[in-house]
Design a protein around this motif. Sequence first.
Motif, PDB file in Angstrom:
ATOM      1  N   ASN A  61      39.478  44.052  35.780  1.00 61.16           N
ATOM      2  CA  ASN A  61      38.170  44.334  35.204  1.00 61.16           C
ATOM      3  C   ASN A  61      38.054  43.907  33.737  1.00 61.16           C
ATOM      4  N   PRO A  62      38.295  42.614  33.460  1.00 60.17           N
ATOM      5  CA  PRO A  62      38.225  42.153  32.067  1.00 60.17           C
ATOM      6  C   PRO A  62      36.785  42.108  31.558  1.00 60.17           C
ATOM      7  N   LYS A  63      36.639  42.153  30.250  1.00 61.06           N
ATOM      8  CA  LYS A  63      35.310  42.039  29.644  1.00 61.06           C
ATOM      9  C   LYS A  63      34.828  40.590  29.649  1.00 61.06           C
ATOM     10  N   LEU A  64      35.767  39.637  29.609  1.00 58.51           N
ATOM     11  CA  LEU A  64      35.431  38.216  29.646  1.00 58.51           C
ATOM     12  C   LEU A  64      36.351  37.511  30.637  1.00 58.51           C
ATOM     13  N   SER A  65      35.752  36.800  31.558  1.00 54.10           N
ATOM     14  CA  SER A  65      36.507  35.990  32.519  1.00 54.10           C
ATOM     15  C   SER A  65      36.083  34.538  32.340  1.00 54.10           C
ATOM     16  N   ILE A  66      37.070  33.658  32.280  1.00 54.83           N
ATOM     17  CA  ILE A  66      36.799  32.229  32.177  1.00 54.83           C
ATOM     18  C   ILE A  66      37.236  31.588  33.488  1.00 54.83           C
ATOM     19  N   GLY A  85      32.234  37.427  45.336  1.00 53.79           N
ATOM     20  CA  GLY A  85      33.135  38.237  44.518  1.00 53.79           C
ATOM     21  C   GLY A  85      32.718  38.257  43.065  1.00 53.79           C
ATOM     22  N   VAL A  86      32.388  37.098  42.514  1.00 57.09           N
ATOM     23  CA  VAL A  86      31.943  37.028  41.118  1.00 57.09           C
ATOM     24  C   VAL A  86      30.655  37.823  40.946  1.00 57.09           C
ATOM     25  N   ASN A  87      29.713  37.637  41.854  1.00 58.03           N
ATOM     26  CA  ASN A  87      28.444  38.367  41.751  1.00 58.03           C
ATOM     27  C   ASN A  87      28.652  39.880  41.843  1.00 58.03           C
ATOM     28  N   ALA A  88      29.598  40.311  42.680  1.00 61.88           N
ATOM     29  CA  ALA A  88      29.877  41.749  42.810  1.00 61.88           C
ATOM     30  C   ALA A  88      30.484  42.314  41.532  1.00 61.88           C
ATOM     31  N   LEU A  89      31.180  41.476  40.777  1.00 59.21           N
ATOM     32  CA  LEU A  89      31.836  41.930  39.548  1.00 59.21           C
ATOM     33  C   LEU A  89      30.923  41.883  38.326  1.00 59.21           C
ATOM     34  N   ARG A  90      29.781  41.226  38.446  1.00 62.56           N
ATOM     35  CA  ARG A  90      28.868  41.115  37.303  1.00 62.56           C
ATOM     36  C   ARG A  90      28.332  42.475  36.916  1.00 62.56           C
ATOM     37  N   ASN A  94      30.420  43.126  31.185  1.00 61.77           N
ATOM     38  CA  ASN A  94      31.357  42.005  31.191  1.00 61.77           C
ATOM     39  C   ASN A  94      30.599  40.684  31.160  1.00 61.77           C
ATOM     40  N   SER A  95      31.352  39.617  30.931  1.00 62.89           N
ATOM     41  CA  SER A  95      30.765  38.280  30.848  1.00 62.89           C
ATOM     42  C   SER A  95      31.662  37.295  31.582  1.00 62.89           C
ATOM     43  N   PHE A  96      31.052  36.234  32.061  1.00 60.33           N
ATOM     44  CA  PHE A  96      31.763  35.161  32.724  1.00 60.33           C
ATOM     45  C   PHE A  96      31.390  33.848  32.059  1.00 60.33           C
ATOM     46  N   LEU A  97      32.394  33.055  31.763  1.00 56.71           N
ATOM     47  CA  LEU A  97      32.184  31.685  31.335  1.00 56.71           C
ATOM     48  C   LEU A  97      32.634  30.835  32.510  1.00 56.71           C
TER      49      LEU A  97
END
Length: 143
Positions: A61-66, A85-90, A94-97
């Motif tokens: 559960n990181p705050k930023l995932s690249i 999976g990415v959408n479920a974690l949004r 948190n943020s995704f790059l």
Amino acid sequence: MNAIKKAKGEKVLDAIEFLKLVKQKAAELKFDEKILSRQLNVGFSGGEKKKNEILQMSILNPKLSILDETDSGLDIDALKVVSEGVNALRSKDNSFLIITHYQRLLNYIKPDFVHVLINGQIVKSGGSELALELESKGYETLS
């Protein structure tokens, strides 16, 4: 991981609690539980490796995932599972790059912002419509 949990003031999980958490997250991500008994990434297909990365993100559960070209080498089914999976974690916490060269991934993960890099410089920014524009016109219009 215990040091991280302690630093965050979270409860440290024992082995049984951790295994329950992993199995719960695997089920949520439709990750085949049989794969959990294999050595990490040994004999995994490209799609299984990517799914495993998403599983790890859901646990940590990181705050930023690249995610660098996470769509590379994925068939359509694996792409959908990874995207889900990415959408479920949004979340708002948190943020995704997400680095990609193709619209295909963005059909499943709608970006809040799109930035185009050419030679290490951001040359254009916009919303998800920018990715669609690039898909239809290509990058030549930006150079």
